[in-house]
Design a protein around this motif. Structure first.
Motif, short mmCIF file in Angstrom:
data_model
loop_
_atom_site.label_atom_id
_atom_site.label_comp_id
_atom_site.label_asym_id
_atom_site.label_seq_id
_atom_site.Cartn_x
_atom_site.Cartn_y
_atom_site.Cartn_z
N ASN A 1 41.46 38.25 49.73
CA ASN A 1 40.25 37.52 50.11
C ASN A 1 40.24 36.10 49.56
N LEU A 2 41.01 35.87 48.50
CA LEU A 2 41.11 34.53 47.92
C LEU A 2 42.25 33.72 48.52
N GLY A 3 42.96 34.30 49.47
CA GLY A 3 44.04 33.59 50.11
C GLY A 3 45.36 33.68 49.36
N ALA A 4 45.50 34.69 48.53
CA ALA A 4 46.75 34.90 47.79
C ALA A 4 47.41 36.19 48.28
N ASP A 5 48.64 36.41 47.87
CA ASP A 5 49.40 37.60 48.27
C ASP A 5 49.71 38.41 47.02
N TYR A 6 49.61 39.73 47.10
CA TYR A 6 49.60 40.58 45.90
C TYR A 6 50.70 41.63 45.93
N LEU A 7 51.38 41.76 44.81
CA LEU A 7 52.36 42.83 44.59
C LEU A 7 52.03 43.50 43.28
N PRO B 1 69.83 47.10 32.92
CA PRO B 1 69.68 47.99 34.08
C PRO B 1 69.10 49.36 33.72
N ALA B 2 68.81 49.57 32.44
CA ALA B 2 68.31 50.89 32.03
C ALA B 2 66.87 51.10 32.41
N GLY B 3 66.10 50.01 32.52
CA GLY B 3 64.69 50.13 32.88
C GLY B 3 64.50 50.00 34.38
N GLU B 4 63.28 50.28 34.82
CA GLU B 4 62.94 50.17 36.24
C GLU B 4 61.49 49.79 36.38
N VAL B 5 61.20 48.97 37.39
CA VAL B 5 59.82 48.68 37.76
C VAL B 5 59.63 49.08 39.22
N LEU B 6 58.60 49.87 39.46
CA LEU B 6 58.26 50.30 40.81
C LEU B 6 57.22 49.33 41.37
N TYR B 7 57.38 48.91 42.62
CA TYR B 7 56.49 47.92 43.21
C TYR B 7 55.88 48.44 44.51
N SER B 8 54.66 47.99 44.78
CA SER B 8 54.02 48.28 46.06
C SER B 8 53.04 47.17 46.37
N GLY B 9 52.73 47.04 47.64
CA GLY B 9 51.88 45.94 48.07
C GLY B 9 52.63 45.06 49.05
N SER B 10 52.60 43.76 48.86
CA SER B 10 53.17 42.82 49.80
C SER B 10 54.70 42.87 49.81
N ALA B 11 55.26 43.22 50.95
CA ALA B 11 56.72 43.19 51.09
C ALA B 11 57.23 41.75 51.05
N GLU B 12 56.41 40.81 51.52
CA GLU B 12 56.80 39.40 51.50
C GLU B 12 57.02 38.93 50.06
N ALA C 1 43.44 53.07 42.48
CA ALA C 1 42.25 52.47 43.10
C ALA C 1 42.05 51.04 42.60
N GLU C 2 42.31 50.80 41.32
CA GLU C 2 42.16 49.45 40.78
C GLU C 2 43.20 48.51 41.37
N ALA C 3 44.42 49.00 41.57
CA ALA C 3 45.47 48.17 42.17
C ALA C 3 45.08 47.79 43.60
N ARG C 4 44.56 48.74 44.36
CA ARG C 4 44.14 48.44 45.73
C ARG C 4 43.00 47.43 45.74
N ALA C 5 42.08 47.59 44.80
CA ALA C 5 40.96 46.64 44.72
C ALA C 5 41.44 45.24 44.39
N LEU C 6 42.42 45.13 43.49
CA LEU C 6 42.98 43.82 43.14
C LEU C 6 43.71 43.21 44.33
N ALA C 7 44.40 44.04 45.10
CA ALA C 7 45.09 43.55 46.29
C ALA C 7 44.09 42.97 47.28
N ASP C 8 42.98 43.68 47.50
CA ASP C 8 41.94 43.18 48.41
C ASP C 8 41.31 41.90 47.87
N TRP C 9 41.07 41.88 46.58
CA TRP C 9 40.44 40.72 45.94
C TRP C 9 41.30 39.47 46.09
N THR C 10 42.59 39.60 45.79
CA THR C 10 43.48 38.44 45.90
C THR C 10 43.65 38.02 47.36
#
Length: 285
Positions: A106-112, A126-137, A95-104
């Motif tokens: 609204n400020l004219g930025a793009d969020y991942l 290559p042993a670690g991994e980061v999972l991403y969601s949000g802006s595909a751009e 929920a916090e991630a979605r709120a930050l996406a909306d917040w950014t």
């Protein structure tokens, strides 16, 4: 793809990410509230303020303590992120991630949003991994940067997806570690060291991990009564509880597991397999 990147937060993880970015040949600017934690980083420029760091690059990586700290740092300089790409790898709830996406947005930025499935020592490998969601751009534009840290996987437009997976995987990890600590406490009462116990527990847990796919198939099918499953009656960890208490070991963790089992037995599902305890988490009695 931008050849420059700015980091807000240079704790253990932020420093590892910034260091890997600099090693990959990018121009790196960092800011940290305690500047001494950034001064020792090689190959980076230390900004005097968050605004200065943000203005130095088109992509801004945020790696702070929590959701509140992200707003504490960004709110006063919100105007500076307009037109920029924000990659937030701070641990948050979905929920916090979605709120930050909306917040950014609204400020004219793009969020991942990023869920880091690695310790700092694994960054740059290559042993670690980061999972991403949000802006595909943002993901596509900076994939080279993201993959310079470790493996990168995009989970879709929902900005909360990475945090959901991150926390779900951590739930399994912490439960496993806690179970090991409980077992180590039990055998410790007989003079067995945790190191010796780990030598036995590691191959056992690795072998049991192979059962996850079988349990998952049962859960997805909802066929908890299928033949070949050990029933909940036999999965009741009452003997672990008794042996632990006899040894003077607290049973908080096993009590919680037993409560999940008994909830389903009391609801008349004792003949079903152990996978049915997922219904206790779902609230279905």
């Amino acid at each position: 793809m931008s050849s420059s990147v700015s980091f807000l937060g240079t704790g253990a993880m932020g420093s590892a990410l910034a260091g890997a970015s600099a090693t990959g040949g990018r121009t790196v600017t960092v800011w940290n509230r305690d500047r001494t934690k950034a001064d020792d980083l090689a190959g980076v420029t230390v900004a005097d303020s968050p605004a200065d760091a943000i203005r130095a690059s088109d992509v801004v990586v945020v790696c702070l303590l929590d959701h509140a700290s992200v707003h504490a740092v960004l709110d006063p300089v919100a105007h500076a992120i307009r037109g920029r790409h924000v990659v937030n790898v701070t641990t948050t709830t979905p929920a916090e991630a979605r709120a930050l996406a909306d917040w950014t947005r609204n400020l004219g930025a793009d969020y991942l949003d990023g869920g880091v499935m690695a310790v700092p020592e694994l960054i740059g490998t290559p042993a670690g991994e980061v999972l991403y969601s949000g802006s595909a751009e943002v993901f596509d534009a900076h994939r080279g940067l993201l993959e310079s840290w470790c493996r990168a996987e995009y989970l879709g437009f929902d900005a909360g997806a990475a945090a959901l997976y991150d926390l779900a995987l951590l739930a399994g990890m912490y439960s496993m570690f806690a179970g090991f600590f409980h077992g180590a406490a039990m055998v410790g009462t007989a003079g067995v060291s945790a190191t010796e116990f780990a030598g036995r527990a590691t191959p056992w847990l690795q072998a049991m991990a192979d059962s996850l796919t079988d349990f998952a198939a049962v859960v997805d099918a909802g066929d908890y009564g299928a033949a070949g499953q050990q029933s909940l009656y036999f999965s009741d960890p009452r003997y672990i509880v008794t042996a632990s208490r006899d040894a003077g070991v607290r049973t908080d963790l096993i009590d919680a597991v037993r409560a999940l089992v008994l909830r389903q037995i009391d609801a008349g599902h004792g003949a079903d397999g152990f996978a049915r305890v997922i219904e206790s988490f779902r609230g279905a009695a």
